[in-house]
Enzyme design. Structure first.
Site, short mmCIF file in Angstrom:
data_model
loop_
_atom_site.label_atom_id
_atom_site.label_comp_id
_atom_site.label_asym_id
_atom_site.label_seq_id
_atom_site.Cartn_x
_atom_site.Cartn_y
_atom_site.Cartn_z
N GLY A 11 0.82 -1.21 0.00
CA GLY A 11 0.00 0.00 0.00
C GLY A 11 0.85 1.25 0.00
O GLY A 11 2.09 1.20 -0.04
N GLY A 37 -3.79 -2.70 -2.12
CA GLY A 37 -2.36 -2.51 -2.39
C GLY A 37 -2.01 -2.89 -3.81
O GLY A 37 -2.82 -3.51 -4.52
N ASP A 57 -3.73 -12.66 3.59
CA ASP A 57 -4.75 -11.85 4.25
C ASP A 57 -4.54 -11.99 5.76
O ASP A 57 -4.76 -13.06 6.33
CB ASP A 57 -6.13 -12.37 3.84
CG ASP A 57 -7.26 -11.64 4.55
OD1 ASP A 57 -6.98 -10.78 5.42
OD2 ASP A 57 -8.43 -11.94 4.25
N GLY A 103 -0.91 -11.62 18.39
CA GLY A 103 -0.57 -12.99 18.76
C GLY A 103 0.81 -13.37 18.23
O GLY A 103 1.63 -13.99 18.93
N LYS A 106 3.49 -11.57 20.20
CA LYS A 106 3.67 -12.20 21.50
C LYS A 106 4.50 -13.48 21.36
O LYS A 106 5.44 -13.72 22.12
CB LYS A 106 2.29 -12.51 22.09
CG LYS A 106 2.29 -13.09 23.48
CD LYS A 106 0.87 -12.99 24.06
CE LYS A 106 0.59 -14.12 25.00
NZ LYS A 106 0.04 -15.33 24.36
N ALA A 115 -1.06 1.06 13.10
CA ALA A 115 -1.44 2.30 12.41
C ALA A 115 -2.86 2.66 12.80
O ALA A 115 -3.82 2.10 12.30
CB ALA A 115 -1.35 2.08 10.90
N TYR A 146 -14.62 1.72 9.68
CA TYR A 146 -13.20 2.05 9.80
C TYR A 146 -12.90 2.58 11.20
O TYR A 146 -12.00 2.10 11.88
CB TYR A 146 -12.85 3.10 8.75
CG TYR A 146 -11.39 3.48 8.66
CD1 TYR A 146 -10.43 2.55 8.28
CD2 TYR A 146 -10.98 4.79 8.91
CE1 TYR A 146 -9.08 2.91 8.17
CE2 TYR A 146 -9.65 5.15 8.80
CZ TYR A 146 -8.70 4.22 8.43
OH TYR A 146 -7.38 4.59 8.32
N THR A 176 -2.41 12.02 5.11
CA THR A 176 -1.05 11.97 4.57
C THR A 176 -1.10 11.80 3.06
O THR A 176 -2.03 11.17 2.55
CB THR A 176 -0.29 10.79 5.23
OG1 THR A 176 -0.26 11.01 6.65
CG2 THR A 176 1.14 10.69 4.73
N ARG A 187 -9.84 9.78 -2.47
CA ARG A 187 -9.33 10.78 -1.53
C ARG A 187 -9.16 12.11 -2.24
O ARG A 187 -8.95 12.17 -3.44
CB ARG A 187 -7.99 10.33 -0.95
CG ARG A 187 -8.10 8.99 -0.35
CD ARG A 187 -6.95 8.70 0.54
NE ARG A 187 -7.54 8.24 1.77
CZ ARG A 187 -7.14 8.59 2.96
NH1 ARG A 187 -6.15 9.40 3.12
NH2 ARG A 187 -7.75 8.12 4.01
#
Ligand code: UDP
Length: 328
Positions: A11, A37, A57, A103, A106, A115, A146, A176, A187
């Protein structure tokens, strides 16, 4: 060689982060399912010995062999048009995807940076937005998928930090821009530049009095890098406080591109925030960071990038076949 996993690697932001960590001599593992992406953003890295790519994914179990020092979770649709088209995937990557990354972090003993976004503040009643503002979000509006995914993402990340002692970092990213944004993701910046390049009218939504504050991508990447290397587990705003109305922004793009098209006004989308500007005192104090690239400089570079894209990109209606992905 330190090893970093970057999700959303193909992306806009993910690919710039891959570049930065390669420059810092990391072994970079990029991961993306390529819904929004594009491999073009990272194809220049494929020849490198310290880069590898997984088409995966992250909402499904993530397996990465070997050690990991850092995980940066940047996989997510991020434009309002994208998350309107793929709302379930947006919710899943912010929730299940984040859980899987945590996970993995960890299991590997890795430090994890997520993000997050200024969207956690919703249509803010506090201006400029400080990190201790809790926000004003409509969970069932079009942006809810979102905003709430990102709010959940922050909550589960903090829970892993407090309950499991995981080292975590939360960056709240404000608008950004820069090279590798998708021209047709809806956008405002690529929309305006695309319209200018095609000789179409510039579409301002609402009366153009809503504000945004645009940060050039290199500044953002520097802020993220510093945050990752810091000790700060609380959220940190990274953005450029230079605020502008969308109406004035349209005029800037008209001047920049030299287009002779006019501004036309369209209805304001539901729940479109009326104002947005980061308070970056925390980033200044903790990271000794502030943006360096002015909007004039950043826009020039970004315009050059869009101008030099192959012409067919300009007329591509949509980058991806969202329908096909939605059925998965
Ligand atoms: N916008 C606009 N014309 C466009 C696209 C967007 O006026 O063709 C406006 C939009 O309504 C919002 C602002 O520009 O107020 C920024 O929109 P964007 O989709 O870039 O991101 P947001 O900050 O809303 O998430």
């Amino acid at each position: 060689m330190k090893r970093v996993l970057i999700t959303g690697a193909a992306g806009f932001l993910g690919s710039h982060l891959c570049d930065r960590f390669i420059k810092e001599s990391y072994y970079v593992i990029g991961m993306d399912n390529l819904i929004t992406g594009d491999l073009k953003n990272i194809e220049h890295l494929f020849k490198l010995k310290n880069f590898e790519f997984y088409n995966h994914d992250v909402s499904k179990f993530i397996h990465v062999p070997g050690e990991l020092d850092y995980i940066l979770h940047f996989a997510s649709p991020a434009s309002p048009i994208d998350y309107l088209k793929i709302p379930i995937q947006t919710l899943k990557v912010g929730s299940l995807g984040t859980h899987n990354c945590l996970g993995l972090a960890k299991a590997k003993g890795a430090r994890m940076l997520i993000a997050s976004t200024s969207e956690v503040y919703g249509d803010p009643h506090v201006h400029p937005q400080t990190e201790d503002y809790w926000g004003n979000v409509n969970p069932v509006g079009p942006r809810g998928v979102y905003d709430e995914a990102k709010r959940f993402q922050e909550a589960i990340t903090m829970a892993y930090h407090t309950y499991h002692g995981l080292e975590t970092r939360i960056v709240r990213i404000f608008n950004t821009y820069g090279p590798r944004m998708r021209l047709n993701d809806g956008r405002v910046l690529p929309a305006f530049i695309g319209q200018a390049l095609r000789g179409e009218d510039i579409t301002v939504f609402g009366d153009g009095s809503q504000t945004r504050s645009f940060c050039y991508v290199d500044d953002l990447v520097e802020g993220i890098y510093r945050l990752l290397m810091s000790d700060e587990a609380q959220p940190v705003n990274i953005g450029n406080p230079d605020e502008i109305t969308i109406g004035d922004f349209a005029e800037e793009i008209i001047k920049l591109t030299g287009t002779d098209q006019k501004v036309v006004y369209k209805p304001l989308p539901t729940d479109d925030p009326t104002q947005r500007q980061p308070n970056i005192d925390r980033a200044r104090a903790i990271l000794n960071w502030e943006p360096k690239v002015s909007r004039a400089e950043g826009l020039k570079i970004t315009y050059e990038y869009f101008k030099n894209l192959p012409e067919e990109e300009l007329y591509k209606k949509e980058h991806k076949d969202f329908e096909a992905f939605s059925r998965k």
